[in-house]
Scaffold this motif. Sequence first.
Motif, mmCIF file in Angstrom:
data_model
loop_
_atom_site.group_PDB
_atom_site.id
_atom_site.type_symbol
_atom_site.label_atom_id
_atom_site.label_comp_id
_atom_site.label_asym_id
_atom_site.label_seq_id
_atom_site.Cartn_x
_atom_site.Cartn_y
_atom_site.Cartn_z
ATOM 1 N N VAL A 237 0.847 -1.200 0.000
ATOM 2 C CA VAL A 237 0.000 0.000 0.000
ATOM 3 C C VAL A 237 0.878 1.243 0.000
ATOM 4 N N TRP A 238 1.925 1.225 0.797
ATOM 5 C CA TRP A 238 2.817 2.385 0.872
ATOM 6 C C TRP A 238 3.548 2.604 -0.454
ATOM 7 N N ALA A 245 3.518 10.121 -6.490
ATOM 8 C CA ALA A 245 4.358 11.309 -6.642
ATOM 9 C C ALA A 245 4.475 11.721 -8.105
ATOM 10 N N ALA A 246 4.294 10.760 -9.014
ATOM 11 C CA ALA A 246 4.373 11.070 -10.447
ATOM 12 C C ALA A 246 3.111 11.743 -10.967
ATOM 13 N N ARG A 252 -4.724 12.605 -7.757
ATOM 14 C CA ARG A 252 -4.563 11.591 -6.714
ATOM 15 C C ARG A 252 -5.900 11.368 -6.016
ATOM 16 N N ARG A 253 -6.452 10.172 -6.173
ATOM 17 C CA ARG A 253 -7.759 9.873 -5.589
ATOM 18 C C ARG A 253 -7.618 9.525 -4.111
ATOM 19 N N TYR A 282 -0.170 12.329 -0.449
ATOM 20 C CA TYR A 282 -0.571 11.387 -1.491
ATOM 21 C C TYR A 282 -2.047 11.009 -1.385
ATOM 22 N N ARG A 283 -2.780 11.657 -0.486
ATOM 23 C CA ARG A 283 -4.207 11.449 -0.280
ATOM 24 C C ARG A 283 -4.532 10.021 0.160
#
Length: 430
Positions: A237-238, A245-246, A252-253, A282-283
Amino acid sequence: MLAAADARHHLHLLGPTGTGKSTLIARLALDDLAAGRGAVVIDPKGDLVEDILARIPSDKIDRVDLLDPHDPKPPALNVLEGRDTDLVVDQLVGIFHRLYERSWGPRTDDILRSSLLTLAQAEEPMTLADVPRLLTEDDWRSRLTDPIDDPIGLEPFWTWYDGLSEATRAQVTGPVSNKLRALLLRRSLRNIIGQPRSTLDITRALDTGRLLLCSLPKGTLGEDTSRLLGSIVVARVWQAALARAALPPEQRRDAALYVDEVHNYLNLPTPVDDVLAEARGYRLSLALAHQHLAQLPRDLREGISANARTKIYFQLSADDAHALDRDVQPDLSRHDLAHLHRFTTAVRLCHSGETTRAFTVATEPLAAPEADDRAEQVRQHVRDRLSGAPDSEALFERRYGAIEPGVKRRPRSKGSGDRPGARSGGRPGA
């Protein structure tokens, strides 16, 4: 009650068994599924996953994934897959280090890291189950190591390793082998991690609004195995979060990770402060649950206290109520925290980026299932989509040979010293 933007500041859920934590986590995960937000649930008992499975709406069944080692046809999860090989290996080694810290040394770290890097860089897909074979079968190892062009890192390592006697190899690889054996001697686990192609896509689950349920009951898997597999899922997940980041922020959902008994599964090499701070960008929201404060190592406790802005406390012990009294003052007291009714919680909510004053909430029970057999319907649907192979056990045996106690394994090849052109020479101790 909690907006997605506020959930990015993370949740801390604290309270003993039977007070309502699992019910709240189930409701939050089902709300995510209904809203089209990706979510992953780590359940160390299995009951939480069963409760959620039984309440999946009929029109959402195809948006549910399930990782259950006890399923007869589980999904495949090759933990060596990933865009960033160095990150994948670093996190895997970090997990083993954290889980086996008391018996972990620099030589063990070096052997496991070099083995995983070698396998991850091979032309054909390799798995964590290939590590024992890499360390014990000389001819097969030479096929993987001879093409390596790394005169500073991997080449010197394998030159040193091939120069060891059989007895010395057995001694230096023993600590790695006995830790991997906890996974590989369990048929249910090796059917998941021993397949070269993953069918379970955690990145897709987070980015497309799917719900991934991970049932990892310690009572049947064993505590070490449950911790290791759960920690690997958290690491995946991490990795999926870091890959965002891209993307520009607006693409980012929102997604969530729910971890019960968090002290067993948050074993990333990255400090928890950094994980929680970066996850917000990163949400990815983290909901971290456990029973009492003494379960948390100091770094984890301080990291959660400082970075999880929404606090949800169920009925606490006198010691925990005393320690957390300042979090709920002046509206509640330590006496209130220790005498909350069942399914009642004390909350300090992050709302519009600000922390509210403390208040109490009565949690609602889960709705009744739409159908009595809904959990089995979902399981069968997931099985049809994600089972790794028609006969994953047979696939494992063909590739690796039998490793169960009492089952004869195919003969090993001769040592590398008998091969023309075998590496020789030494290397300083790892």
